[in-house]
Design a protein around this motif. Structure first.
Motif, PDB file in Angstrom:
ATOM      1  N   PRO A  26       2.993 -11.515  -1.270  1.00 47.82           N
ATOM      2  CA  PRO A  26       2.072 -10.077  -1.883  1.00 47.82           C
ATOM      3  C   PRO A  26       2.195 -10.253  -3.526  1.00 47.82           C
ATOM      4  CG  PRO A  26       4.520  -9.541  -1.083  1.00 47.82           C
ATOM      5  CD  PRO A  26       4.263 -11.025  -0.793  1.00 47.82           C
ATOM      6  N   THR A  27       1.156  -9.588  -3.777  1.00 44.25           N
ATOM      7  CA  THR A  27       0.845  -9.463  -5.318  1.00 44.25           C
ATOM      8  C   THR A  27       1.661  -8.335  -5.910  1.00 44.25           C
ATOM      9  OG1 THR A  27      -1.188 -10.482  -5.125  1.00 44.25           O
ATOM     10  CG2 THR A  27      -0.764  -9.217  -7.077  1.00 44.25           C
ATOM     11  N   GLU A  28       1.633  -7.171  -5.195  1.00 44.53           N
ATOM     12  CA  GLU A  28       2.213  -5.832  -5.705  1.00 44.53           C
ATOM     13  C   GLU A  28       3.701  -5.899  -5.139  1.00 44.53           C
ATOM     14  OE1 GLU A  28       0.550  -4.004  -7.530  1.00 44.53           O
ATOM     15  OE2 GLU A  28      -1.200  -5.120  -7.361  1.00 44.53           O
ATOM     16  N   ALA A  29       4.527  -5.216  -6.229  1.00 43.26           N
ATOM     17  CA  ALA A  29       5.842  -5.058  -5.970  1.00 43.26           C
ATOM     18  C   ALA A  29       6.152  -4.126  -4.720  1.00 43.26           C
ATOM     19  CB  ALA A  29       6.533  -4.787  -7.110  1.00 43.26           C
ATOM     20  N   GLN A  30       5.360  -3.028  -4.679  1.00 40.89           N
ATOM     21  CA  GLN A  30       5.616  -2.132  -3.729  1.00 40.89           C
ATOM     22  C   GLN A  30       5.110  -2.788  -2.090  1.00 40.89           C
ATOM     23  OE1 GLN A  30       2.442   0.833  -4.454  1.00 40.89           O
ATOM     24  NE2 GLN A  30       4.274   2.367  -5.027  1.00 40.89           N
ATOM     25  N   THR A  31       4.492  -3.631  -2.146  1.00 35.98           N
ATOM     26  CA  THR A  31       4.185  -4.385  -1.005  1.00 35.98           C
ATOM     27  C   THR A  31       5.149  -5.203  -0.606  1.00 35.98           C
ATOM     28  OG1 THR A  31       1.759  -4.478  -1.733  1.00 35.98           O
ATOM     29  CG2 THR A  31       2.441  -5.786   0.403  1.00 35.98           C
ATOM     30  N   GLU A  32       5.680  -5.828  -1.460  1.00 39.18           N
ATOM     31  CA  GLU A  32       6.940  -6.838  -1.155  1.00 39.18           C
ATOM     32  C   GLU A  32       8.308  -6.042  -0.798  1.00 39.18           C
ATOM     33  OE1 GLU A  32       8.008 -10.171  -3.825  1.00 39.18           O
ATOM     34  OE2 GLU A  32       9.398 -10.180  -1.956  1.00 39.18           O
ATOM     35  N   ALA A  33       8.381  -4.868  -1.380  1.00 36.29           N
ATOM     36  CA  ALA A  33       9.478  -3.799  -1.063  1.00 36.29           C
ATOM     37  C   ALA A  33       9.318  -3.487   0.367  1.00 36.29           C
ATOM     38  CB  ALA A  33       9.518  -2.817  -1.882  1.00 36.29           C
ATOM     39  N   TYR A  34       8.205  -3.053   0.679  1.00 38.07           N
ATOM     40  CA  TYR A  34       7.951  -2.693   1.962  1.00 38.07           C
ATOM     41  C   TYR A  34       8.040  -3.690   3.344  1.00 38.07           C
ATOM     42  CZ  TYR A  34       5.672  -0.506   6.291  1.00 38.07           C
ATOM     43  OH  TYR A  34       5.570  -0.021   7.502  1.00 38.07           O
ATOM     44  N   ILE A  35       7.253  -4.990   2.901  1.00 32.99           N
ATOM     45  CA  ILE A  35       7.431  -5.893   3.934  1.00 32.99           C
ATOM     46  C   ILE A  35       8.823  -6.636   4.120  1.00 32.99           C
ATOM     47  CG2 ILE A  35       4.941  -6.480   4.159  1.00 32.99           C
ATOM     48  CD1 ILE A  35       6.179  -9.146   2.447  1.00 32.99           C
ATOM     49  N   VAL A  79      -9.665  -9.466  12.974  1.00 34.65           N
ATOM     50  CA  VAL A  79      -8.770  -8.460  13.094  1.00 34.65           C
ATOM     51  C   VAL A  79      -8.110  -7.952  11.844  1.00 34.65           C
ATOM     52  CG1 VAL A  79      -6.475  -7.694  14.469  1.00 34.65           C
ATOM     53  CG2 VAL A  79      -8.259  -9.140  15.711  1.00 34.65           C
ATOM     54  N   HIS A  80      -8.250  -6.555  11.668  1.00 40.00           N
ATOM     55  CA  HIS A  80      -7.912  -6.115  10.384  1.00 40.00           C
ATOM     56  C   HIS A  80      -6.652  -5.237  10.652  1.00 40.00           C
ATOM     57  CE1 HIS A  80     -11.386  -7.977   8.586  1.00 40.00           C
ATOM     58  NE2 HIS A  80     -12.135  -7.560   9.584  1.00 40.00           N
ATOM     59  N   ALA A  81      -5.462  -5.334  10.147  1.00 42.25           N
ATOM     60  CA  ALA A  81      -4.213  -4.726  10.180  1.00 42.25           C
ATOM     61  C   ALA A  81      -4.181  -3.668   9.089  1.00 42.25           C
ATOM     62  CB  ALA A  81      -3.000  -5.277  10.392  1.00 42.25           C
ATOM     63  N   LEU A  82      -3.715  -2.176   9.291  1.00 48.36           N
ATOM     64  CA  LEU A  82      -3.334  -1.346   8.267  1.00 48.36           C
ATOM     65  C   LEU A  82      -1.897  -0.845   8.754  1.00 48.36           C
ATOM     66  CD1 LEU A  82      -6.630   1.209   8.811  1.00 48.36           C
ATOM     67  CD2 LEU A  82      -6.293  -0.866   7.340  1.00 48.36           C
ATOM     68  N   ILE A  83      -1.134  -1.279   7.389  1.00 49.22           N
ATOM     69  CA  ILE A  83       0.319  -1.004   7.647  1.00 49.22           C
ATOM     70  C   ILE A  83       0.684  -0.107   6.838  1.00 49.22           C
ATOM     71  CG2 ILE A  83       0.645  -3.350   8.593  1.00 49.22           C
ATOM     72  CD1 ILE A  83       2.064  -3.997   6.073  1.00 49.22           C
ATOM     73  N   SER A  96      -3.957  -4.682   5.035  1.00 48.07           N
ATOM     74  CA  SER A  96      -3.839  -3.629   4.019  1.00 48.07           C
ATOM     75  C   SER A  96      -2.943  -2.753   4.068  1.00 48.07           C
ATOM     76  CB  SER A  96      -5.204  -2.687   4.016  1.00 48.07           C
ATOM     77  OG  SER A  96      -6.424  -3.390   4.286  1.00 48.07           O
ATOM     78  N   PHE A  97      -2.165  -2.773   3.164  1.00 51.14           N
ATOM     79  CA  PHE A  97      -0.858  -1.845   2.651  1.00 51.14           C
ATOM     80  C   PHE A  97      -1.262  -0.553   2.015  1.00 51.14           C
ATOM     81  CE2 PHE A  97       2.892  -1.006   0.130  1.00 51.14           C
ATOM     82  CZ  PHE A  97       3.631  -0.284   1.066  1.00 51.14           C
ATOM     83  N   PHE A  98      -0.924   0.538   3.046  1.00 55.24           N
ATOM     84  CA  PHE A  98      -1.287   1.936   2.450  1.00 55.24           C
ATOM     85  C   PHE A  98       0.190   2.478   2.255  1.00 55.24           C
ATOM     86  CE2 PHE A  98      -5.445   3.350   3.505  1.00 55.24           C
ATOM     87  CZ  PHE A  98      -6.091   2.310   3.905  1.00 55.24           C
ATOM     88  N   TYR A  99       0.185   2.982   0.806  1.00 53.26           N
ATOM     89  CA  TYR A  99       1.330   3.746   0.454  1.00 53.26           C
ATOM     90  C   TYR A  99       1.115   5.181  -0.098  1.00 53.26           C
ATOM     91  CZ  TYR A  99       6.013   5.042  -1.126  1.00 53.26           C
ATOM     92  OH  TYR A  99       7.407   5.559  -1.409  1.00 53.26           O
ATOM     93  N   ILE A 100       1.441   6.460   0.602  1.00 54.45           N
ATOM     94  CA  ILE A 100       1.150   7.726  -0.038  1.00 54.45           C
ATOM     95  C   ILE A 100      -0.423   7.901  -0.167  1.00 54.45           C
ATOM     96  CG2 ILE A 100       2.091   9.629  -1.048  1.00 54.45           C
ATOM     97  CD1 ILE A 100       4.685   8.133  -1.906  1.00 54.45           C
ATOM     98  N   GLY A 101      -1.043   7.453   0.659  1.00 56.74           N
ATOM     99  CA  GLY A 101      -2.521   7.820   0.366  1.00 56.74           C
ATOM    100  C   GLY A 101      -3.362   6.693  -0.608  1.00 56.74           C
ATOM    101  N   MET A 156      -4.318   2.549  -0.990  1.00 53.55           N
ATOM    102  CA  MET A 156      -4.290   1.708  -0.386  1.00 53.55           C
ATOM    103  C   MET A 156      -4.102   0.470  -1.628  1.00 53.55           C
ATOM    104  SD  MET A 156      -5.636  -1.740   0.251  1.00 53.55           S
ATOM    105  CE  MET A 156      -6.862  -1.816  -0.781  1.00 53.55           C
ATOM    106  N   VAL A 157      -2.536  -0.038  -1.466  1.00 55.59           N
ATOM    107  CA  VAL A 157      -1.953  -0.834  -2.617  1.00 55.59           C
ATOM    108  C   VAL A 157      -2.434  -2.120  -2.620  1.00 55.59           C
ATOM    109  CG1 VAL A 157       0.232  -1.509  -3.163  1.00 55.59           C
ATOM    110  CG2 VAL A 157       0.050   0.968  -2.356  1.00 55.59           C
ATOM    111  N   GLU A 158      -2.397  -2.695  -1.503  1.00 54.14           N
ATOM    112  CA  GLU A 158      -2.813  -4.137  -1.482  1.00 54.14           C
ATOM    113  C   GLU A 158      -3.804  -4.576  -0.228  1.00 54.14           C
ATOM    114  OE1 GLU A 158       0.427  -6.557  -2.598  1.00 54.14           O
ATOM    115  OE2 GLU A 158      -0.805  -8.557  -2.454  1.00 54.14           O
ATOM    116  N   HIS A 159      -4.470  -5.513  -0.365  1.00 54.57           N
ATOM    117  CA  HIS A 159      -5.286  -6.001   0.635  1.00 54.57           C
ATOM    118  C   HIS A 159      -5.659  -7.329   0.613  1.00 54.57           C
ATOM    119  CE1 HIS A 159      -8.640  -6.459   3.783  1.00 54.57           C
ATOM    120  NE2 HIS A 159      -9.243  -6.997   2.703  1.00 54.57           N
TER     121      HIS A 159
END
Ligand SMILES: Nc1ncnc2c1ncn2[C@@H]1O[C@H](COP(=O)(O)OP(=O)(O)O)[C@@H](O)[C@H]1O
Ligand SMILES: [Mg+2]
Length: 255
Positions: A241-250, A35-39, A221-226, A228-231
């Motif tokens: 998470p590796t990316e600061a944007q992912t961390e901020a979102y989650i 199962v693959h989630a897109l958030i 997979s984390f999508f942000y404004i088009g 795919m920031v991190e998978h």
């Protein structure tokens, strides 16, 4: 996660509406039977990306892509690929349950099979039953297969749509926020079902419920404004998470 074949791969995939680019340059590999989630927040391209995988995107006015999508190594946009056949291999369930309102419960499930003219009446009934059982709906509807699908609850309608999607034996099931319109009980049943169904299918689920992604998915997979920031593996995305944007979102700092 090793040893599992890649079922769907996107290679530098971008998706446009006219001149507007909704999904930018996404390369992702989805392993079979996971199962693959897109958030990601609203409007960030999750649904658009999902629709490129079974060529539903090109049905939308202005919809076109560049890049590549492969299913079991085969380019799904190659000349000679039938989008209709493809969508039977890569089925889709939407946010709002979409049973055909004028059809019976039985005919709704059988609708996924109409192209299959070789199927006898008895075989057809068998496929309908098997699909309804797989969608955990059989016991609730077996005594009223001839009645209208609109008499079912929202959660039942969504499982009916899943049964319709399962009927032609797809390889991949795309779910676009399938529980967004359901109550907690209906949501839980769908989540249990998703977990169960990955034995037979590869599932890609869009959700903006992060707890749901954490509960049901193997990769996220984390999508942000088009973009795919991190998978990565779901546990890693939600804990380290590796990316600061992912961390901020989650952690709920935007969304
Ligand atoms: N039919 C459409 N025509 C034009 N633009 C669209 C259409 N559908 C979506 N978009 C735009 O594409 C972007 C991504 O939308 P979408 O894929 O629906 O995001 P999400 O599913 O993450 O909420 C948004 O800016 C949205 O406005
Ligand atoms: Mg969406």
């Amino acid at each position: 996660m090793a040893e599992t074949p890649i079922r769907i791969r996107t290679e530098k995939l971008s998706a446009m509406y006219g001149k507007f680019t909704a999904v930018k340059n996404v390369s992702l590999a989805f392993a079979a039977n996971r199962v693959h989630a897109l958030i990601g927040p609203s409007g960030c391209g999750k649904s658009t990306f999902l629709r490129t995988l079974n060529r539903m995107h090109e049905m939308i006015p202005g919809g076109w892509i560049v890049g590549q999508v492969t299913l079991d190594g085969q380019d799904v946009y190659a000349a000679g690929v039938s989008p209709v056949q493809l969508r039977r291999r890569v089925g889709m369930v939407f946010q709002k349950p979409t049973p055909f309102p004028t059809m019976s419960i039985f005919d709704n499930v059988a609708a996924g099979l109409v192209l299959d003219r070789t199927l006898s009446k008895a075989d057809r009934a068998e496929v309908v039953e098997r699909s309804l059982r797989r969608a955990a709906l059989w016991d609730e509807v077996k005594d009223r297969l001839g009645s209208s699908a609109v008499g079912l609850s929202g959660g039942q309608q969504q499982r009916l749509c899943l049964a319709r999607t399962i009927a032609p034996e797809p390889e991949v099931i795309l779910l676009d926020e399938p529980t967004a319109s359901l109550d907690p009980q209906g949501t839980q049943r769908i989540e249990e079902l998703v977990f169960e169904l990955k034995r037979d299918y590869t599932i890609i689920i869009v959700t903006h419920n992060m707890q749901q992604a954490a509960r049901v998915s193997d990769t996220t997979s984390f999508f942000y404004i088009g973009d795919m920031v991190e998978h990565g593996p779901t546990r890693k995305i939600f804990t380290a998470p590796t990316e600061a944007q992912t961390e901020a979102y989650i952690t709920g700092r935007f969304g």
